[in-house]
Design a protein around this motif. Structure first.
Motif, PDB file in Angstrom:
ATOM      1  N   PHE A  68       0.830  -1.204   0.000  1.00 47.55           N
ATOM      2  CA  PHE A  68       0.000   0.000   0.000  1.00 47.55           C
ATOM      3  C   PHE A  68       0.870   1.262   0.000  1.00 47.55           C
ATOM      4  CE2 PHE A  68      -1.939   3.399   2.563  1.00 47.55           C
ATOM      5  CZ  PHE A  68      -3.104   3.637   1.866  1.00 47.55           C
ATOM      6  N   TYR A  69       1.855   1.311   0.893  1.00 50.91           N
ATOM      7  CA  TYR A  69       2.733   2.487   0.985  1.00 50.91           C
ATOM      8  C   TYR A  69       3.535   2.683  -0.298  1.00 50.91           C
ATOM      9  CZ  TYR A  69       1.972   2.602   6.084  1.00 50.91           C
ATOM     10  OH  TYR A  69       1.431   2.692   7.349  1.00 50.91           O
ATOM     11  N   HIS A  70       4.060   1.572  -0.835  1.00 51.11           N
ATOM     12  CA  HIS A  70       4.903   1.669  -2.028  1.00 51.11           C
ATOM     13  C   HIS A  70       4.094   2.116  -3.241  1.00 51.11           C
ATOM     14  CE1 HIS A  70       8.391   0.956  -4.494  1.00 51.11           C
ATOM     15  NE2 HIS A  70       7.744   0.075  -5.252  1.00 51.11           N
ATOM     16  N   GLN A  71       2.874   1.596  -3.372  1.00 55.65           N
ATOM     17  CA  GLN A  71       2.024   1.998  -4.485  1.00 55.65           C
ATOM     18  C   GLN A  71       1.553   3.444  -4.341  1.00 55.65           C
ATOM     19  OE1 GLN A  71       1.550   0.326  -7.278  1.00 55.65           O
ATOM     20  NE2 GLN A  71       2.892  -1.286  -6.437  1.00 55.65           N
ATOM     21  N   TYR A  72       1.373   3.864  -3.109  1.00 55.20           N
ATOM     22  CA  TYR A  72       0.917   5.233  -2.879  1.00 55.20           C
ATOM     23  C   TYR A  72       1.973   6.243  -3.338  1.00 55.20           C
ATOM     24  CZ  TYR A  72      -2.592   8.241  -0.720  1.00 55.20           C
ATOM     25  OH  TYR A  72      -3.614   9.132  -0.512  1.00 55.20           O
ATOM     26  N   LEU A  73       3.249   5.829  -3.248  1.00 53.40           N
ATOM     27  CA  LEU A  73       4.325   6.721  -3.678  1.00 53.40           C
ATOM     28  C   LEU A  73       4.289   6.967  -5.182  1.00 53.40           C
ATOM     29  CD1 LEU A  73       6.843   8.220  -2.499  1.00 53.40           C
ATOM     30  CD2 LEU A  73       8.199   6.203  -3.123  1.00 53.40           C
ATOM     31  N   ARG A  74       3.518   6.180  -5.936  1.00 57.41           N
ATOM     32  CA  ARG A  74       3.415   6.333  -7.385  1.00 57.41           C
ATOM     33  C   ARG A  74       2.297   7.297  -7.780  1.00 57.41           C
ATOM     34  NH1 ARG A  74       8.283   4.843  -8.348  1.00 57.41           N
ATOM     35  NH2 ARG A  74       8.782   2.811  -7.434  1.00 57.41           N
ATOM     36  N   LYS A  75       1.512   7.742  -6.808  1.00 58.49           N
ATOM     37  CA  LYS A  75       0.408   8.644  -7.144  1.00 58.49           C
ATOM     38  C   LYS A  75       0.922  10.037  -7.513  1.00 58.49           C
ATOM     39  CE  LYS A  75      -3.200   6.291  -4.535  1.00 58.49           C
ATOM     40  NZ  LYS A  75      -4.373   6.450  -3.658  1.00 58.49           N
ATOM     41  N   ASP A  76       0.049  10.829  -8.068  1.00 54.25           N
ATOM     42  CA  ASP A  76       0.448  12.142  -8.585  1.00 54.25           C
ATOM     43  C   ASP A  76      -0.089  13.301  -7.753  1.00 54.25           C
ATOM     44  OD1 ASP A  76       1.887  11.050 -10.693  1.00 54.25           O
ATOM     45  OD2 ASP A  76       0.116  10.911 -11.970  1.00 54.25           O
ATOM     46  N   THR A  77      -0.411  13.055  -6.506  1.00 56.19           N
ATOM     47  CA  THR A  77      -0.851  14.170  -5.663  1.00 56.19           C
ATOM     48  C   THR A  77       0.336  15.067  -5.339  1.00 56.19           C
ATOM     49  OG1 THR A  77      -0.453  13.017  -3.582  1.00 56.19           O
ATOM     50  CG2 THR A  77      -2.594  12.662  -4.626  1.00 56.19           C
ATOM     51  N   GLU A  78       0.062  16.300  -4.950  1.00 54.60           N
ATOM     52  CA  GLU A  78       1.126  17.263  -4.695  1.00 54.60           C
ATOM     53  C   GLU A  78       2.082  16.785  -3.601  1.00 54.60           C
ATOM     54  OE1 GLU A  78       1.713  21.984  -3.455  1.00 54.60           O
ATOM     55  OE2 GLU A  78      -0.302  21.152  -3.738  1.00 54.60           O
ATOM     56  N   ARG A  79       1.514  16.268  -2.524  1.00 57.15           N
ATOM     57  CA  ARG A  79       2.360  15.850  -1.403  1.00 57.15           C
ATOM     58  C   ARG A  79       3.212  14.630  -1.764  1.00 57.15           C
ATOM     59  NH1 ARG A  79       5.571  17.601   2.194  1.00 57.15           N
ATOM     60  NH2 ARG A  79       5.503  16.621   4.239  1.00 57.15           N
ATOM     61  N   VAL A  80       2.647  13.710  -2.537  1.00 62.02           N
ATOM     62  CA  VAL A  80       3.410  12.536  -2.977  1.00 62.02           C
ATOM     63  C   VAL A  80       4.550  12.953  -3.896  1.00 62.02           C
ATOM     64  CG1 VAL A  80       3.320  10.382  -4.289  1.00 62.02           C
ATOM     65  CG2 VAL A  80       1.493  10.931  -2.678  1.00 62.02           C
ATOM     66  N   LEU A  81       4.280  13.916  -4.780  1.00 62.90           N
ATOM     67  CA  LEU A  81       5.340  14.421  -5.668  1.00 62.90           C
ATOM     68  C   LEU A  81       6.464  15.055  -4.867  1.00 62.90           C
ATOM     69  CD1 LEU A  81       3.177  15.971  -8.540  1.00 62.90           C
ATOM     70  CD2 LEU A  81       4.603  13.906  -8.659  1.00 62.90           C
ATOM     71  N   SER A  93      17.974   6.498  -6.354  1.00 61.79           N
ATOM     72  CA  SER A  93      17.482   6.181  -7.689  1.00 61.79           C
ATOM     73  C   SER A  93      16.166   5.415  -7.619  1.00 61.79           C
ATOM     74  CB  SER A  93      18.520   5.337  -8.440  1.00 61.79           C
ATOM     75  OG  SER A  93      18.682   4.079  -7.790  1.00 61.79           O
ATOM     76  N   GLU A  94      15.494   5.327  -8.771  1.00 60.92           N
ATOM     77  CA  GLU A  94      14.240   4.572  -8.837  1.00 60.92           C
ATOM     78  C   GLU A  94      14.473   3.102  -8.508  1.00 60.92           C
ATOM     79  OE1 GLU A  94      11.125   5.395  -9.247  1.00 60.92           O
ATOM     80  OE2 GLU A  94      11.507   7.540  -9.465  1.00 60.92           O
ATOM     81  N   SER A  95      15.609   2.563  -8.941  1.00 62.07           N
ATOM     82  CA  SER A  95      15.895   1.147  -8.665  1.00 62.07           C
ATOM     83  C   SER A  95      16.096   0.905  -7.174  1.00 62.07           C
ATOM     84  CB  SER A  95      17.139   0.696  -9.445  1.00 62.07           C
ATOM     85  OG  SER A  95      18.278   1.450  -9.048  1.00 62.07           O
ATOM     86  N   LEU A  96      16.735   1.854  -6.477  1.00 58.60           N
ATOM     87  CA  LEU A  96      16.927   1.708  -5.029  1.00 58.60           C
ATOM     88  C   LEU A  96      15.583   1.802  -4.301  1.00 58.60           C
ATOM     89  CD1 LEU A  96      19.317   1.624  -2.808  1.00 58.60           C
ATOM     90  CD2 LEU A  96      18.648   3.984  -2.425  1.00 58.60           C
ATOM     91  N   ILE A  97      14.740   2.752  -4.732  1.00 58.85           N
ATOM     92  CA  ILE A  97      13.416   2.901  -4.131  1.00 58.85           C
ATOM     93  C   ILE A  97      12.609   1.617  -4.311  1.00 58.85           C
ATOM     94  CG2 ILE A  97      11.211   4.123  -4.344  1.00 58.85           C
ATOM     95  CD1 ILE A  97      12.858   6.627  -5.112  1.00 58.85           C
ATOM     96  N   HIS A  98      12.734   1.004  -5.468  1.00 62.48           N
ATOM     97  CA  HIS A  98      12.027  -0.256  -5.724  1.00 62.48           C
ATOM     98  C   HIS A  98      12.647  -1.399  -4.926  1.00 62.48           C
ATOM     99  CE1 HIS A  98       9.764  -3.313  -7.842  1.00 62.48           C
ATOM    100  NE2 HIS A  98      10.907  -3.944  -8.094  1.00 62.48           N
ATOM    101  N   ILE A 102      10.512   1.436  -0.734  1.00 61.95           N
ATOM    102  CA  ILE A 102      10.232   2.673  -0.010  1.00 61.95           C
ATOM    103  C   ILE A 102       8.847   3.178  -0.422  1.00 61.95           C
ATOM    104  CG2 ILE A 102      11.019   5.043   0.420  1.00 61.95           C
ATOM    105  CD1 ILE A 102      13.837   4.094  -0.335  1.00 61.95           C
ATOM    106  N   GLY A 103       8.098   3.700   0.518  1.00 54.97           N
ATOM    107  CA  GLY A 103       6.744   4.159   0.214  1.00 54.97           C
ATOM    108  C   GLY A 103       6.409   5.467   0.911  1.00 54.97           C
ATOM    109  N   LEU A 226      20.588   3.527   3.216  1.00 55.04           N
ATOM    110  CA  LEU A 226      20.111   3.745   1.840  1.00 55.04           C
ATOM    111  C   LEU A 226      21.150   4.504   1.021  1.00 55.04           C
ATOM    112  CD1 LEU A 226      16.379   4.686   2.563  1.00 55.04           C
ATOM    113  CD2 LEU A 226      17.238   2.528   1.619  1.00 55.04           C
ATOM    114  N   THR A 227      21.723   5.544   1.607  1.00 57.17           N
ATOM    115  CA  THR A 227      22.759   6.318   0.905  1.00 57.17           C
ATOM    116  C   THR A 227      23.972   5.447   0.616  1.00 57.17           C
ATOM    117  OG1 THR A 227      22.044   8.381   1.948  1.00 57.17           O
ATOM    118  CG2 THR A 227      24.283   8.330   1.066  1.00 57.17           C
ATOM    119  N   MET A 228      24.360   4.609   1.586  1.00 60.31           N
ATOM    120  CA  MET A 228      25.539   3.748   1.407  1.00 60.31           C
ATOM    121  C   MET A 228      25.291   2.686   0.343  1.00 60.31           C
ATOM    122  SD  MET A 228      26.533   3.523   5.460  1.00 60.31           S
ATOM    123  CE  MET A 228      28.162   2.783   5.385  1.00 60.31           C
TER     124      MET A 228
END
Length: 545
Positions: A68-81, A93-98, A102-103, A226-228
């Motif tokens: 749920f959290y991870h999919q919510y990060l794909r939405k286009d609301t202002e706060r999610v952006l 990067s997108e690959s690290l987030i996947h 991360i959500g 995550l940074t490392m």
């Protein structure tokens, strides 16, 4: 038979009938007991099945929440952006987030709760999984995480067991990262599947690799990890705060080829305090398990690993921070000397602290090295050269006394090897003399004294002499010679390992005057012995045989 007026034949028949009845009664009792046991097993297995089912539901709820959290990060609301922009600005990067799933936890008060209820999860499961909190007014459940970037925490199998959430700034917010709800960082409360002290964030990714790393790094926060990982340092983990546990250290050590664990806490008071606490409370237990604890220090003005890598680079972090990591015990000792002001009281206090600290290290030679080095540091501004030896002796005396009081514990990795710190004064293992008497005419005493002379005069074979006695290949018939061997085994390999026979005798006389007086002749230089023992190793073997 007489009481009942029965003939012998009738008495035998009666006894047979009674036996059959008794046997039938016993069989009935046995059947009842078996039935009770069977019923008991049924009643015991039901709760276990229920328990496993409940745990499964909790883990399923956590997994659904992660999706749920991870999919919510794909939405286009202002706060999610804004959340996605924040992650990209931090270099993720997108690959690290996947990879880390991360959500984003939405701002609404119960969006996750409503989602989970629609999926068939009960309110009890949502509460037990730590995903929801009950309203004070009994009006329902609210989401635990709201308006946060959320990172799943996993066990070694990769299953989600909890979450960590971080607030992030609103666009144009002059106050910076002001929390919307609660603190800046928020972790799930402990549940039936999540114990914070038993989890290292990022450990599951190291576990999945085909080859173990040479070392495992423990930092404080998951954003550091995550940074490392983004920078290629894939052997980084996080303790989720400064409260590091022995279990977490053990997990990190098992993931490393060499059992080397490097601590890199935040460069602040809390981080330094955590490192000191680890040295004071966990160093001994880690040493017993063969774990090498190191600490990596960040330069002044840099808060944490995340900030260092973003300011410089991953290569600089490896070269300047990780490669310059020092043993935790040495760092702790240097911290202790920072309070030394040259006074006698201060010197006494430092010696006591150092002795206590070094007693937690299992390696004898390393303890001796540390005692000598820091004795020189304490006395470097004093002209008297004898003070170094005296200070070193004081430190090692404290070490010896403290280790003698502790339980006998053998190192996990020392299979078949003898460790002097496993000898106790009242040891009743194989290390006992045959008897308290001896016969000079038999030549036994000569052999035993010859064995001890080798041990006293040839430091290179003291370890060997100790091993053969410990393994039962050589025993003493005289209890007094046995006492001398025990003293040499404890001190000749440890505190006074570098001393020759003359200095060893001085140490024995100072500590055990009566024992020394009995065997002073063994410490004198015997030219016959020196000529005869051309090869000390061979001499030991000849004594044993």
């Amino acid at each position: 038979m007489r009481l009942e007026n029965l003939t012998f034949t009738d008495a035998v028949k009666k006894l047979q009938n009674d036996a059959v009845k008794n046997d039938s009664i016993h069989q009935d009792n046995d059947r009842k007991v078996a039935a009770q046991r069977k019923e008991s097993k049924k009643t015991c297995t039901v709760p276990k099945r229920k328990r496993n089912s409940a745990l499964r539901k909790i883990k399923d709820a956590l997994s659904s929440a992660s999706d749920f959290y991870h999919q919510y990060l794909r939405k286009d609301t202002e706060r999610v952006l804004e959340a996605r922009m924040y992650l990209l600005e931090r270099g993720f990067s997108e690959s690290l987030i996947h990879q880390f799933q991360i959500g984003y936890a939405p701002l609404g008060s119960s969006e996750l709760v409503s989602y989970l209820l629609s999926k068939g999860f009960s309110s009890d499961v949502i509460l037990e999984s730590g995903l929801g909190v009950a309203s004070k007014y009994g009006t329902g459940l609210f989401d635990t995480f709201r308006d946060r970037i959320v990172v799943p925490l996993r066990d070694h199998e990769g299953q989600v067991i909890a979450f960590g959430g971080r607030v992030f700034p609103y666009k144009g917010n002059e106050e910076g990262q002001k929390p919307t709800f609660g603190p800046k960082y928020l972790n799930s409360s402990e549940t039936r599947v999540f114990k914070k002290s038993e989890v290292l964030f990022g450990a599951e990714y190291i576990f999945q690799q085909e080859e173990k790393p040479e070392q495992v790094v423990i930092v404080e926060g998951y954003f550091d990890v995550l940074t490392m990982h983004q920078a290629g340092i894939w052997y980084a983990t996080a303790s989720l705060g400064t409260a590091l546990s022995l279990r977490q250290i053990e997990i990190a050590a098992k993931l490393s080829k060499t059992k080397k664990v490097v601590l890199n806490f935040d460069n602040d008071i809390a981080g330094h305090t955590a490192a000191c606490r680890t040295a004071d409370h966990l160093l001994e237990a880690a040493s017993r398990r063969g774990i090498q604890l190191f600490i990596a220090l960040l330069p002044e003005g840099v808060k944490d690993a995340d900030e260092f890598i973003r300011l410089y680079s991953a290569t600089d972090y490896i070269q300047r921070v990780l490669k310059n990591a020092i043993p935790l015990v040495e760092w702790r000792a240097k911290i202790t000397l920072q309070d030394y002001d040259g006074s006698i009281e201060s010197r006494t206090r430092c010696i006591e602290i150092l002795g206590n600290l070094f007693s937690k290290i299992g390696t004898v030679s390393y303890r001796s090295h540390l005692a000598h080095y820091f004795a020189e540091q304490i006395t470097q501004h004093v002209e008297d050269p004898n003070l170094v030896v005296f200070t070193e002796d004081q430190i090692l005396r404290i070490v010896r006394n403290l280790r003698a009081r502790r339980p006998c514990v053998k190192h996990e990795s020392s299979k078949g090897l003898f460790r002097t710190d496993t000898i106790e004064e009242d040891s009743s293992q194989v290390l006992v003399p045959f008897s308290s008497s001896y016969d000079d005419s038999s030549g036994i005493r000569f052999v035993e004294e010859f064995f001890l002379r080798i041990m006293i005069h040839f430091a290179s074979v003291r370890q060997r002499c100790t091993e053969v006695v410990y393994k039962g290949r050589f025993r003493f018939s005289d209890s007094s010679l046995w006492d001398l061997w025990k003293w040499l085994a404890r001190n000749g390999l440890e505190t006074y390992s570098q001393l020759n026979a003359e200095k060893l005798s001085i140490a024995l006389e100072a500590e055990e005057a009566e024992l020394y007086q009995r065997h002073a002749h063994l410490f004198s230089v015997d030219e016959h012995l020196l000529l005869e023992v051309m090869d000390p190793e061979e001499a030991v073997e000849s004594s044993v045989s």
